[in-house]
Design a protein around this motif. Structure first.
Motif, PDB file in Angstrom:
ATOM      1  N   THR A   1      25.072  25.309  11.706  1.00 34.43           N
ATOM      2  CA  THR A   1      23.721  25.633  11.241  1.00 34.43           C
ATOM      3  C   THR A   1      22.820  25.795  12.465  1.00 34.43           C
ATOM      4  N   ASP A   2      21.601  26.247  12.241  1.00 33.88           N
ATOM      5  CA  ASP A   2      20.637  26.329  13.337  1.00 33.88           C
ATOM      6  C   ASP A   2      20.420  24.951  13.961  1.00 33.88           C
ATOM      7  N   ALA A   3      20.354  23.911  13.129  1.00 37.03           N
ATOM      8  CA  ALA A   3      20.170  22.547  13.647  1.00 37.03           C
ATOM      9  C   ALA A   3      21.360  22.119  14.501  1.00 37.03           C
ATOM     10  N   ASP A   4      22.576  22.490  14.086  1.00 39.71           N
ATOM     11  CA  ASP A   4      23.766  22.177  14.882  1.00 39.71           C
ATOM     12  C   ASP A   4      23.695  22.859  16.243  1.00 39.71           C
ATOM     13  N   ILE A   5      23.288  24.116  16.236  1.00 34.27           N
ATOM     14  CA  ILE A   5      23.183  24.878  17.479  1.00 34.27           C
ATOM     15  C   ILE A   5      22.127  24.261  18.379  1.00 34.27           C
ATOM     16  N   ASP A   6      20.978  23.931  17.818  1.00 39.00           N
ATOM     17  CA  ASP A   6      19.906  23.314  18.611  1.00 39.00           C
ATOM     18  C   ASP A   6      20.367  22.009  19.243  1.00 39.00           C
ATOM     19  N   ALA A   7      21.098  21.197  18.483  1.00 33.83           N
ATOM     20  CA  ALA A   7      21.563  19.904  18.991  1.00 33.83           C
ATOM     21  C   ALA A   7      22.610  20.062  20.087  1.00 33.83           C
TER      22      ALA A   7
ATOM     23  N   MET B   1      30.761  27.331  27.698  1.00 33.67           N
ATOM     24  CA  MET B   1      31.580  26.134  27.485  1.00 33.67           C
ATOM     25  C   MET B   1      30.971  25.244  26.406  1.00 33.67           C
ATOM     26  N   ALA B   2      29.653  25.075  26.408  1.00 34.72           N
ATOM     27  CA  ALA B   2      28.994  24.266  25.378  1.00 34.72           C
ATOM     28  C   ALA B   2      29.145  24.916  24.004  1.00 34.72           C
ATOM     29  N   ALA B   3      28.977  26.230  23.940  1.00 35.73           N
ATOM     30  CA  ALA B   3      29.092  26.948  22.672  1.00 35.73           C
ATOM     31  C   ALA B   3      30.520  26.905  22.136  1.00 35.73           C
ATOM     32  N   ALA B   4      31.507  27.039  23.005  1.00 32.36           N
ATOM     33  CA  ALA B   4      32.908  26.986  22.576  1.00 32.36           C
ATOM     34  C   ALA B   4      33.242  25.617  21.996  1.00 32.36           C
ATOM     35  N   ALA B   5      32.735  24.557  22.626  1.00 32.73           N
ATOM     36  CA  ALA B   5      32.972  23.205  22.109  1.00 32.73           C
ATOM     37  C   ALA B   5      32.287  23.026  20.757  1.00 32.73           C
TER      38      ALA B   5
END
Length: 166
Positions: A119-125, A106-110
């Motif tokens: 980006t990697d930073a977006d994913i980390d955040a 659910m977090a990844a879909a959002a």
């Protein structure tokens, strides 16, 4: 009496106003895909979308949810399991024990809805969910694969249970 718009249907049920959304979903509405992990909004196993925003349901009282807000649980993200994140999760064998995975998905879909090419930073955040099995590299690879429309990711080779490598 409480009324919530869950997975496209308006549902009414008996519950106290301070009942956390997580328990209303699981106990009153029978939607058990959303998991209880910590009860303090730290782990993310209980993540659902409220109007498209990933929300930790274990600390959100149902009385704070407005009648026009739309709640989406893992059961309705893609009933056939064909959301790009779900397909990438399967293709890259992301889960081990699987307990945190509905919240992770659910977090990844959002994230992908907000940032289609993160980006990697977006994913980390965005991915502050906790995975006890430590599949964070696979989570990152699956998010990138879903963003690219591919289950291949040059940065990480995954050995699948059938012996294939991606």
């Amino acid at each position: 009496m409480a009324t919530l718009n869950v997975n496209g249907a308006v549902r009414s049920f008996d519950a106290e106003p301070d009942t956390p959304l997580l328990w209303a979903l699981r106990e009153q509405l029978g939607l058990t895909g959303t998991k209880y992990g910590c009860g303090i909004a730290a782990c993310g196993a209980c993540t659902v979308h409220i109007d498209g925003v990933p929300t930790r349901s274990c600390v959100r009282p149902i009385s704070t949810i407005q009648p026009n807000e739309k709640i989406v649980t893992i059961e309705a993200l893609s009933p056939r399991g064909d959301h790009p994140i779900q397909k990438a999760w399967v293709a890259l064998d992301v889960p081990q024990c699987g307990y945190c995975q509905s919240g992770m998905v659910m977090a990844a879909a959002a994230l992908l809805k907000e940032k289609p090419n993160p980006t990697d930073a977006d994913i980390d955040a965005a991915m502050s969910n906790i995975c006890r099995c430590g599949t964070y590299n696979r989570v990152r690879a699956a998010i990138k694969a879903a963003a690219q429309g591919s289950t291949k990711n040059a940065g990480l080779a995954i050995q699948h249970t059938d012996g294939s490598v991606s």
